[in-house]
Design a protein around this motif. Structure first.
Motif, PDB file in Angstrom:
ATOM      1  N   THR A   1     -12.348  -0.850 -15.134  1.00  0.00           N
ATOM      2  CA  THR A   1     -12.211   0.509 -15.652  1.00  0.00           C
ATOM      3  C   THR A   1     -13.458   0.981 -16.389  1.00  0.00           C
ATOM      4  O   THR A   1     -13.864   2.141 -16.246  1.00  0.00           O
ATOM      5  N   GLU A   2     -14.091   0.111 -17.154  1.00  0.00           N
ATOM      6  CA  GLU A   2     -15.225   0.527 -17.980  1.00  0.00           C
ATOM      7  C   GLU A   2     -16.564   0.423 -17.257  1.00  0.00           C
ATOM      8  O   GLU A   2     -17.435   1.277 -17.436  1.00  0.00           O
ATOM      9  N   THR A   3     -16.735  -0.605 -16.416  1.00  0.00           N
ATOM     10  CA  THR A   3     -18.024  -0.804 -15.749  1.00  0.00           C
ATOM     11  C   THR A   3     -18.074  -0.102 -14.400  1.00  0.00           C
ATOM     12  O   THR A   3     -19.050   0.598 -14.090  1.00  0.00           O
ATOM     13  N   GLU A   4     -17.036  -0.263 -13.572  1.00  0.00           N
ATOM     14  CA  GLU A   4     -17.068   0.338 -12.239  1.00  0.00           C
ATOM     15  C   GLU A   4     -16.306   1.661 -12.153  1.00  0.00           C
ATOM     16  O   GLU A   4     -16.392   2.358 -11.144  1.00  0.00           O
ATOM     17  N   GLY A   5     -15.560   2.021 -13.172  1.00  0.00           N
ATOM     18  CA  GLY A   5     -14.994   3.354 -13.250  1.00  0.00           C
ATOM     19  C   GLY A   5     -13.724   3.609 -12.477  1.00  0.00           C
ATOM     20  O   GLY A   5     -13.336   4.772 -12.287  1.00  0.00           O
ATOM     21  N   TYR A   6     -13.019   2.561 -12.034  1.00  0.00           N
ATOM     22  CA  TYR A   6     -11.743   2.755 -11.364  1.00  0.00           C
ATOM     23  C   TYR A   6     -10.644   2.996 -12.409  1.00  0.00           C
ATOM     24  O   TYR A   6     -10.770   2.552 -13.558  1.00  0.00           O
ATOM     25  N   PRO A   7      -9.561   3.654 -12.013  1.00  0.00           N
ATOM     26  CA  PRO A   7      -8.475   3.886 -12.973  1.00  0.00           C
ATOM     27  C   PRO A   7      -7.599   2.664 -13.224  1.00  0.00           C
ATOM     28  O   PRO A   7      -6.722   2.693 -14.091  1.00  0.00           O
ATOM     29  N   GLY A   8      -7.789   1.601 -12.477  1.00  0.00           N
ATOM     30  CA  GLY A   8      -7.003   0.388 -12.650  1.00  0.00           C
ATOM     31  C   GLY A   8      -7.480  -0.678 -11.692  1.00  0.00           C
ATOM     32  O   GLY A   8      -8.514  -0.527 -11.022  1.00  0.00           O
ATOM     33  N   LEU A   9      -6.742  -1.786 -11.600  1.00  0.00           N
ATOM     34  CA  LEU A   9      -7.120  -2.892 -10.731  1.00  0.00           C
ATOM     35  C   LEU A   9      -7.064  -2.464  -9.268  1.00  0.00           C
ATOM     36  O   LEU A   9      -6.109  -1.813  -8.836  1.00  0.00           O
ATOM     37  N   VAL A  10      -8.076  -2.863  -8.497  1.00  0.00           N
ATOM     38  CA  VAL A  10      -8.200  -2.457  -7.097  1.00  0.00           C
ATOM     39  C   VAL A  10      -7.548  -3.516  -6.202  1.00  0.00           C
ATOM     40  O   VAL A  10      -7.809  -4.715  -6.336  1.00  0.00           O
ATOM     41  N   VAL A  11      -6.705  -3.068  -5.290  1.00  0.00           N
ATOM     42  CA  VAL A  11      -6.058  -3.976  -4.340  1.00  0.00           C
ATOM     43  C   VAL A  11      -7.069  -4.359  -3.261  1.00  0.00           C
ATOM     44  O   VAL A  11      -7.787  -3.499  -2.728  1.00  0.00           O
ATOM     45  N   HIS A  12      -7.159  -5.633  -2.931  1.00  0.00           N
ATOM     46  CA  HIS A  12      -8.113  -6.126  -1.942  1.00  0.00           C
ATOM     47  C   HIS A  12      -7.898  -5.449  -0.587  1.00  0.00           C
ATOM     48  O   HIS A  12      -6.758  -5.400  -0.085  1.00  0.00           O
ATOM     49  N   GLY A  13      -8.979  -5.006   0.038  1.00  0.00           N
ATOM     50  CA  GLY A  13      -8.880  -4.449   1.378  1.00  0.00           C
ATOM     51  C   GLY A  13      -8.292  -5.413   2.392  1.00  0.00           C
ATOM     52  O   GLY A  13      -7.397  -5.046   3.165  1.00  0.00           O
ATOM     53  N   PRO A  14      -8.754  -6.682   2.444  1.00  0.00           N
ATOM     54  CA  PRO A  14      -8.170  -7.622   3.409  1.00  0.00           C
ATOM     55  C   PRO A  14      -6.712  -7.968   3.107  1.00  0.00           C
ATOM     56  O   PRO A  14      -5.947  -8.262   4.024  1.00  0.00           O
ATOM     57  N   LEU A  15      -6.314  -7.934   1.838  1.00  0.00           N
ATOM     58  CA  LEU A  15      -4.904  -8.147   1.502  1.00  0.00           C
ATOM     59  C   LEU A  15      -4.055  -7.019   2.087  1.00  0.00           C
ATOM     60  O   LEU A  15      -3.008  -7.259   2.700  1.00  0.00           O
ATOM     61  N   VAL A  16      -4.526  -5.783   1.936  1.00  0.00           N
ATOM     62  CA  VAL A  16      -3.807  -4.639   2.495  1.00  0.00           C
ATOM     63  C   VAL A  16      -3.716  -4.763   4.013  1.00  0.00           C
ATOM     64  O   VAL A  16      -2.655  -4.560   4.618  1.00  0.00           O
ATOM     65  N   ALA A  17      -4.838  -5.115   4.659  1.00  0.00           N
ATOM     66  CA  ALA A  17      -4.851  -5.244   6.118  1.00  0.00           C
ATOM     67  C   ALA A  17      -3.901  -6.341   6.585  1.00  0.00           C
ATOM     68  O   ALA A  17      -3.184  -6.179   7.587  1.00  0.00           O
ATOM     69  N   THR A  18      -3.852  -7.459   5.866  1.00  0.00           N
ATOM     70  CA  THR A  18      -2.973  -8.562   6.241  1.00  0.00           C
ATOM     71  C   THR A  18      -1.511  -8.151   6.132  1.00  0.00           C
ATOM     72  O   THR A  18      -0.697  -8.438   7.022  1.00  0.00           O
ATOM     73  N   MET A  19      -1.151  -7.464   5.052  1.00  0.00           N
ATOM     74  CA  MET A  19       0.233  -7.020   4.891  1.00  0.00           C
ATOM     75  C   MET A  19       0.585  -5.937   5.904  1.00  0.00           C
ATOM     76  O   MET A  19       1.732  -5.866   6.372  1.00  0.00           O
ATOM     77  N   ASN A  20      -0.377  -5.108   6.271  1.00  0.00           N
ATOM     78  CA  ASN A  20      -0.134  -4.066   7.258  1.00  0.00           C
ATOM     79  C   ASN A  20       0.157  -4.675   8.628  1.00  0.00           C
ATOM     80  O   ASN A  20       1.098  -4.264   9.321  1.00  0.00           O
ATOM     81  N   LEU A  21      -0.644  -5.675   9.015  1.00  0.00           N
ATOM     82  CA  LEU A  21      -0.406  -6.350  10.289  1.00  0.00           C
ATOM     83  C   LEU A  21       0.932  -7.090  10.274  1.00  0.00           C
ATOM     84  O   LEU A  21       1.655  -7.105  11.275  1.00  0.00           O
ATOM     85  N   ALA A  22       1.276  -7.677   9.136  1.00  0.00           N
ATOM     86  CA  ALA A  22       2.565  -8.378   9.030  1.00  0.00           C
ATOM     87  C   ALA A  22       3.723  -7.400   9.177  1.00  0.00           C
ATOM     88  O   ALA A  22       4.749  -7.731   9.799  1.00  0.00           O
ATOM     89  N   ALA A  23       3.592  -6.190   8.622  1.00  0.00           N
ATOM     90  CA  ALA A  23       4.644  -5.189   8.770  1.00  0.00           C
ATOM     91  C   ALA A  23       4.803  -4.797  10.235  1.00  0.00           C
ATOM     92  O   ALA A  23       5.936  -4.638  10.726  1.00  0.00           O
TER      93      ALA A  23
END
Length: 275
Positions: free
Chosen positions: A195-217
């Motif tokens: 939040t302070e250094t990279e400026g995101y509003p919260g923890l970022v979900v891993h791109g490959p984690l999202v892709a893996t769960m998407n393929l599993a769905a």
């Protein structure tokens, strides 16, 4: 912005050996809350992303938690790193307990300029082998961007779907996936840093984690499909713990489009080819 001689980096290769060990496979399965395949059974597709890590020394990590650049990967001069997407061909099954090796080649390097500033694109070509059998061929896009506010504008609206699931990506899921993949990138677990250094509003979900769960769905909705090719690209970050919606629809025979979204629209697009 500093530059470097790209010709000195193009074509560089790296080889990693690993084993699809049953203990780590059980940990992956526990994280995704699915039954663990037994020794000798097929490894679910995209689980290979939790193997072949760099095993960088603690002293060899940069301020963001990634291994210091300029050894195998080209120097990026303090830019922020993102896994932007991949194109994966599934040629032959991988197996739990099997020894394997991954050959990586720096295939393409290109500087682009976007709304958030200068972007350095590095494309890696991966080949994953079991013995003398090529099982997976992949192109992976890594993007290094100048430090700037991340893109948090709304995404495209979700279109009509034929199947769907939802997941709440809490801090425990992000922590466990970071541990499984030996990924120390601080945007996934370090709240003050992200939040302070990279400026995101919260923890970022891993791109490959999202892709893996998407393929599993997709697999759960289409249990008879035999995977041939999968590709994904991220268009905006997903921030924990906002729910993620995985959905998709069939196009022509043997092709489907998938997406992952939050309440503000689509964040990751994917396509799959199957028999």
């Amino acid at each position: 912005m500093k530059d470097f001689d790209r010709e000195n980096w193009l074509g560089r290769t790296q080889e990693r050996s690993d084993q699809f060990s049953a203990p780590l496979v059980r940990r992956i399965a526990a994280t995704f809350e699915v039954p663990a395949p037994a020794e000798g059974e097929e490894l679910p597709w995209l689980w290979h992303w939790c193997f072949f890590d760099d095993c960088a020394q603690q002293s060899g990590l940069g301020p963001d938690g990634h291994p210091t650049l300029g050894t195998f990967m080209p120097p990026a001069h303090d830019r922020n790193r993102m896994w932007a997407g991949s194109r994966v061909s599934f040629l032959n099954p991988l197996h739990v307990g099997a020894s394997a090796r991954r050959l990586t080649t720096i295939q393409h390097i290109e500087e682009k300029h976007g709304r958030t500033g200068s972007l350095l694109f590095v494309t890696l070509a991966h080949e994953v082998w079991e013995d003398d059998l090529l099982c997976v061929r992949e192109e992976q896009d890594i993007v290094y961007r100048q430090p700037s506010p991340p893109k948090t504008t709304p995404g495209d609206p979700v279109i009509e779907t034929q199947w769907g699931e939802s997941v709440v990506p809490d801090e425990l899921l992000l922590f466990r996936y970071s541990a499984l993949s030996f990924n120390a990138h601080r945007i996934h677990y370090d709240w003050p840093y992200v939040t302070e250094t990279e400026g995101y509003p919260g923890l970022v979900v891993h791109g490959p984690l999202v892709a893996t769960m998407n393929l599993a769905a997709f697999t759960r909705a289409n249990p008879l499909a035999r995977m041939k090719h999968f590709s994904f690209r991220g268009v905006r970050p997903l921030i924990a713990p906002a729910p993620i919606y995985f959905a998709g629809r069939h196009l022509e025979h043997g092709t489907a489009e998938l997406w992952a979204s939050d309440s503000n629209g689509i964040s990751q697009y994917a396509t799959i080819e199957f028999d």
